[in-house]
Design a protein around this motif. Structure first.
Motif, PDB file in Angstrom:
ATOM      1  N   ALA A  15       0.807  -1.231   0.000  1.00  0.00           N
ATOM      2  CA  ALA A  15       0.000   0.000   0.000  1.00  0.00           C
ATOM      3  C   ALA A  15       0.838   1.277   0.000  1.00  0.00           C
ATOM      4  O   ALA A  15       0.365   2.331   0.396  1.00  0.00           O
ATOM      5  CB  ALA A  15      -0.965   0.011   1.187  1.00  0.00           C
ATOM      6  N   ARG A 143      -4.150   2.348   4.978  1.00  0.00           N
ATOM      7  CA  ARG A 143      -4.483   2.229   3.546  1.00  0.00           C
ATOM      8  C   ARG A 143      -4.839   0.798   3.168  1.00  0.00           C
ATOM      9  O   ARG A 143      -5.762   0.565   2.402  1.00  0.00           O
ATOM     10  CB  ARG A 143      -3.299   2.703   2.686  1.00  0.00           C
ATOM     11  CG  ARG A 143      -3.150   4.218   2.628  1.00  0.00           C
ATOM     12  CD  ARG A 143      -1.998   4.598   1.704  1.00  0.00           C
ATOM     13  NE  ARG A 143      -1.754   6.028   1.709  1.00  0.00           N
ATOM     14  CZ  ARG A 143      -0.771   6.612   1.018  1.00  0.00           C
ATOM     15  NH1 ARG A 143       0.058   5.878   0.291  1.00  0.00           N
ATOM     16  NH2 ARG A 143      -0.609   7.927   1.058  1.00  0.00           N
ATOM     17  N   GLN A 146      -8.253  -0.211   4.532  1.00  0.00           N
ATOM     18  CA  GLN A 146      -9.291   0.447   3.730  1.00  0.00           C
ATOM     19  C   GLN A 146      -9.434  -0.209   2.356  1.00  0.00           C
ATOM     20  O   GLN A 146     -10.534  -0.501   1.899  1.00  0.00           O
ATOM     21  CB  GLN A 146      -8.899   1.922   3.552  1.00  0.00           C
ATOM     22  CG  GLN A 146     -10.053   2.836   3.241  1.00  0.00           C
ATOM     23  CD  GLN A 146      -9.602   4.298   3.231  1.00  0.00           C
ATOM     24  OE1 GLN A 146      -8.440   4.617   3.440  1.00  0.00           O
ATOM     25  NE2 GLN A 146     -10.527   5.185   2.968  1.00  0.00           N
ATOM     26  N   ARG A 147      -8.290  -0.478   1.714  1.00  0.00           N
ATOM     27  CA  ARG A 147      -8.284  -1.006   0.343  1.00  0.00           C
ATOM     28  C   ARG A 147      -8.750  -2.454   0.275  1.00  0.00           C
ATOM     29  O   ARG A 147      -9.542  -2.834  -0.581  1.00  0.00           O
ATOM     30  CB  ARG A 147      -6.862  -0.893  -0.230  1.00  0.00           C
ATOM     31  CG  ARG A 147      -6.723  -1.334  -1.675  1.00  0.00           C
ATOM     32  CD  ARG A 147      -5.270  -1.394  -2.094  1.00  0.00           C
ATOM     33  NE  ARG A 147      -4.563  -2.508  -1.460  1.00  0.00           N
ATOM     34  CZ  ARG A 147      -3.262  -2.734  -1.581  1.00  0.00           C
ATOM     35  NH1 ARG A 147      -2.507  -1.897  -2.263  1.00  0.00           N
ATOM     36  NH2 ARG A 147      -2.694  -3.773  -0.995  1.00  0.00           N
TER      37      ARG A 147
END
Length: 209
Positions: A15, A143, A146-147
């Protein structure tokens, strides 16, 4: 006239924004050779890679449509170092060979080779210079959660299995800080693009003299 290609090995932790950075170089007309894309291609249906994997692990690692069931394969090798080694010994040379073929076929002034495990798999020996995309571990965790919709614990487990941030930065010839906004990122890429163009031209002249 042939000359040695100028290859930039682009890497970074999970990320960190490797794809975003690679795409900014691509906007400048630079060709990308992406290890992750090639890793998927070498196990496509009817490929030598998938045939060998099926012969070794059996058809239970195939989806009904004949494609590789990545989750099933992961479960076979996850806690089995011997099987993981077998798989790596099969796939890594194929991936490496295809990457080099794509580099040799490229026509841009230099080539970006995107390799998540560039240093871990010693693929930095194939490149002219190395570029690390850097962000803080805190940003990596947020990140990735979230991703990928995964837990903090899962991300920390992935981070622990990768080279540490300090080790990666120590090995880097160039570093891009991806903790700011996209404009800051574009500026850093623009600066490095000019540098790589200059160095690639110098390498070409040297090789042809």
């Amino acid at each position: 006239m042939t000359y040695k290609k100028y290859i930039v090995g682009l890497t970074g932790g999970i990320a960190s924004g490797k794809t975003t950075v690679a795409n900014l170089f691509a906007e400048n007309g630079i060709e990308l050779v992406d290890a992750d894309v090639i890793a998927r291609e070498v196990v496509e249906p009817d490929s030598k890679g998938l045939k060998a994997i099926t012969e070794h692990f059996g058809t239970e690692i195939l989806l009904p449509n004949g494609e590789l069931d990545r989750a099933a394969l992961r479960s076979q090798v996850f806690d089995n170092p011997q099987q993981r080694l077998w798989l790596n010994n099969l796939l890594h040379p194929m991936i490496r060979q295809t990457m080099l073929e794509q580099v040799n076929a490229s026509t841009s002034a230099y080539v970006i080779m995107v390799v998540p495990l560039l240093f871990e798999n010693h693929l930095n020996s194939l490149v002219t210079t190395t570029l690390v995309v850097d962000i803080s571990p805190e940003l990596q965790i947020s990140r990735t959660m979230q991703r990928d919709g995964v837990s903090k614990q899962q991300v920390e487990h992935i981070l622990a299995s990768q080279m540490s941030r300090g080790q990666r930065l120590d090995k880097a010839d160039h570093i891009i800080d991806n903790q700011g906004d996209i404009n800051l990122l574009r500026k850093q890429v623009a600066h490095l693009h000019q540098l790589f163009l200059q160095q690639a031209a110098e390498l070409s002249i040297k090789a042809n003299n």
